[in-house]
Structures are given as structure tokens and as C-alpha cells.
Scaffold this active site. Structure first.
Site, PDB file in Angstrom:
ATOM      1  N   ALA A  63       0.872  -1.173   0.000  1.00 28.85           N
ATOM      2  CA  ALA A  63       0.000   0.000   0.000  1.00 28.85           C
ATOM      3  C   ALA A  63       0.910   1.223   0.000  1.00 28.85           C
ATOM      4  O   ALA A  63       2.084   1.147   0.374  1.00 28.85           O
ATOM      5  CB  ALA A  63      -0.892  -0.020   1.228  1.00 28.85           C
ATOM      6  N   GLY A 108       0.773  -4.972   1.024  1.00 26.29           N
ATOM      7  CA  GLY A 108      -0.441  -5.106   0.205  1.00 26.29           C
ATOM      8  C   GLY A 108      -0.222  -5.913  -1.072  1.00 26.29           C
ATOM      9  O   GLY A 108      -1.172  -6.464  -1.622  1.00 26.29           O
ATOM     10  N   GLU A 111      -0.432  -9.453  -0.017  1.00 22.17           N
ATOM     11  CA  GLU A 111      -1.855  -9.666   0.293  1.00 22.17           C
ATOM     12  C   GLU A 111      -2.694  -9.794  -0.977  1.00 22.17           C
ATOM     13  O   GLU A 111      -3.594 -10.626  -1.054  1.00 22.17           O
ATOM     14  CB  GLU A 111      -2.356  -8.510   1.182  1.00 22.17           C
ATOM     15  CG  GLU A 111      -1.722  -8.569   2.578  1.00 22.17           C
ATOM     16  CD  GLU A 111      -1.928  -7.297   3.387  1.00 22.17           C
ATOM     17  OE1 GLU A 111      -1.662  -6.201   2.855  1.00 22.17           O
ATOM     18  OE2 GLU A 111      -2.351  -7.396   4.547  1.00 22.17           O
ATOM     19  N   GLU A 131       4.968  -4.797   7.564  1.00 22.72           N
ATOM     20  CA  GLU A 131       4.211  -3.706   8.184  1.00 22.72           C
ATOM     21  C   GLU A 131       4.614  -3.378   9.609  1.00 22.72           C
ATOM     22  O   GLU A 131       4.587  -2.203  10.008  1.00 22.72           O
ATOM     23  CB  GLU A 131       2.697  -4.019   8.162  1.00 22.72           C
ATOM     24  CG  GLU A 131       2.049  -3.872   6.800  1.00 22.72           C
ATOM     25  CD  GLU A 131       2.051  -5.136   5.965  1.00 22.72           C
ATOM     26  OE1 GLU A 131       2.871  -6.040   6.243  1.00 22.72           O
ATOM     27  OE2 GLU A 131       1.244  -5.248   5.032  1.00 22.72           O
TER      28      GLU A 131
END
Ligand code: CO8
Length: 258
Positions: A63, A108, A111, A131
Site C-alpha cells: 500500500a 499489500g 496480500e 508492516e
């Protein structure tokens, strides 16, 4: 669309996340376009979707850290929901989805790959959930899907320590199905997608549904899910034609999705 390229070749579609200058990091705009691109897939025509990243270096590097850096608690939750909603939509697509992981799959990006049914990787792929080193948890399903795909102890190490793994380790853990030199990755993904697309689409979709729904319930309930889907195949032309071809010693027919 500025950040998503979508190309359909016969029954196969390739969706490319294209924000190469930021290693295809997902900001709100990219997520919004990804959501719209998934909604626009012609599910009558497409039998397998491939998701990849632009360039040779990165699938998706996470992200967008710049965008996340100033979020409040409520905004953080809303951003997490936005990503989760899109990834869940991908996971629940009725057709199979292959992630062609062509480099960094971090945060992300890891993910996103895990919301796909199957992951193939290039030799330079790197997977990780870094993260906690940024002061956050994974927010697009990483704590949930990683521990469901690889051994829970290794998933916890990756989540707590931010340990990154290369393609060969991802292969040995079962996070990816196969590893290819970079230039062979997309052709290999397309070859697998073609193989899937040649099989009876209703049966392929039913198999996906049976696995995904069955994994959420007890084995007794899961077997019933399979029984119902198995039974429903006998109402299809593709079943009749597929079995007739076998009995007549002919090659499998071109399945009609009927
Ligand atoms: N966000 C924003 N920009 C990024 C990101 C990212 N995740 N990753 C790379 N970029 C940008 C860099 O800032 C750089 O931009 P610029 O050229 O303008 O400085 C450009 O991409 C190229 O990157 P590098 O120069 O760093 O390239 P390197 O080859 O040196 O390094 C790495 C590549 C190792 C991939 C490095 O870029 C890196 O570590 N990136 C961050 C990886 C990361 O930590 N990802 C996880 C982010 S957190 C996350 O994904 C949480 C998901 C859930 C959110 C829920 C919200 C509530």
C-alpha cells in the site's frame, strides 16, 4: 484508466497494475481503478484472470506509504476496508485468478497475491509482510490469509519480524506453485490459464466454489457443498458432451459454458 491495463485474449484476461515509478504501490486511486476493472470483467467470456504488475522489478510493493502516513484511526480503518473489499471481490470472483508475481510482493502486494487462487512467481520475486516495521499490522488480509496458506509458525515469523522470503523459499512453503525466469513468467501463467479455460467452465467454477466454501465449514457440511455442486453439473450440456466424447474415444469437446 491511468493505473490499470486490462487485456482480454479469447477466454483469458490479463490485468496489469501499472504504477511503475512507485513499484506499483497501491494508493486509493489504484485501488479504485482495480475495483472498477474487476467489476467490468465480462464473466460470460472470460474463463481465467491473470493479475500482474508492470515492469520487471515489482508485482506490487505494498500500500502507498506516503498516503498512509497521515491517516487517523478512522481513516486507517476505512483504507483497510477499501483494500479488503477489493481483495475479497477478487477472491470471490467465480472464475479462477492467477497472480503472476513478477518481483516485489510486499505488504499489500503479498496480500493481493494471496487473494488470488494460484500464485506463480519470477525468480526475482520477494514476498513479505513488513508492516510491523512501519508501526502497523497488515491491513489487507495478510494476518489472515498468510497463516491459512503457509505453516502458521512461518507466517507468524514473517508478520512479527518482517522476514522477507525469496521465490525459492516461497515455493518450498507452498506460497507459490512454480518459479520461472522473468521473461517466462507471463507465458507460463497464460499457458496455465489456457489449460483451465479449455475445461468445462461450469465445472471449474463449481470446483472453486466447493474448495472456498468448504474450507469455511466442517468436513460434514463441506462434503454436502460438493455433493450439490457435483449434482448440478449433470444439468449441463458440457457434462453430456464431455462424457460422450470420452465414451466415443474422441478428444474433449470445446466446452460451451452451458
Ligand atoms: N509506497 C509508496 N511508494 C513506494 C512504495 C510503497 N509501498 N514502495 C516503493 N515506493 C516508491 C519509492 O518511494 C520510490 O519512489 P521515489 O523514486 O519517488 O523515491 C520508488 O517506489 C522506488 O523505490 P525504491 O527507490 O525504494 O526502490 P529500491 O529498489 O531501492 O527498493 C523496495 C525496493 C525494497 C521494494 C523498497 O521500495 C521498499 O521497501 N518499499 C516499501 C515496501 C513496504 O514496506 N511495503 C509495505 C507497505 S505497508 C502495506 O502494504 C500495508 C497494507 C495494508 C494497509 C492497510 C492500511 C490501513
Amino acid at each position: 484508466m491511468s493505473f490499470i491495463k486490462y487485456e482480454q485474449k479469447d477466454a483469458i484476461a490479463v490485468l496489469t497494475i501499472d504504477r511503475e515509478r512507485a513499484l506499483n504501490a497501491l494508493n486509493s486511486e489504484v485501488l479504485g481503478e482495480l475495483d472498477a476493472a474487476i467489476d467490468a470483467i465480462d464473466l460470460d467470456a472470460v474463463r481465467c484472470l491473470i493479475i500482474t504488475g508492470a515492469g520487471q522489478k515489482s508485482f506490487v510493493a505494498g500500500a502507498d506509504i506516503g498516503e498512509m502516513s497521515t491517516l487517523s484511526k478512522a481513516e486507517g480503518e476505512a483504507f483497510g476496508k477499501k483494500g479488503n473489499d477489493v481483495f475479497r471481490k477478487i477472491e470471490k470472483l467465480p472464475i479462477p485468478v492467477i497472480a503472476a508475481v513478477n518481483g516485489f510482493a510486499l505488504g499489500g502486494g503479498c496480500e493481493l497475491s494471496m487473494s488470488c487462487d494460484i500464485r506463480l512467481a519470477s525468480e526475482n520475486a520477494v514476498f513479505g509482510q513488513p508492516e510491523t516495521g512501519l508501526g502497523i499490522t497488515p491491513g489487507f488480509g495478510g494476518t489472515q490469509r498468510l497463516a491459512r496458506i503457509i505453516p502458521v509458525g512461518k507466517a507468524k515469523e514473517m508478520l512479527y519480524a518482517g522476514t522477507k522470503i525469496k521465490a525459492d523459499e516461497a515455493l518450498s512453503l507452498g506460497l507459490v506453485n512454480a518459479v520461472y525466469p522473468s521473461e517466462e513468467l507471463l507465458p507460463a501463467a497464460e499457458k496455465l490459464a489456457s489449460k483451465i479455460a479449455r475445461n468445462a467452465p461450469i465445472a471449474v467454477r463449481a470446483s472453486k466454489k466447493a474448495v472456498d466454501e468448504g474450507l469455511q465449514v466442517s468436513i460434514d457440511e463441506a462434503i454436502v457443498i460438493e455433493e450439490k455442486l457435483f449434482g448440478s453439473c449433470f444439468e449441463t450440456e458440457d457434462q453430456r458432451n464431455g462424457m460422450a466424447a470420452f465414451l466415443n474415444k474422441e478428444k474433449a469437446p470445446a466446452f460451451q459454458n452451458k
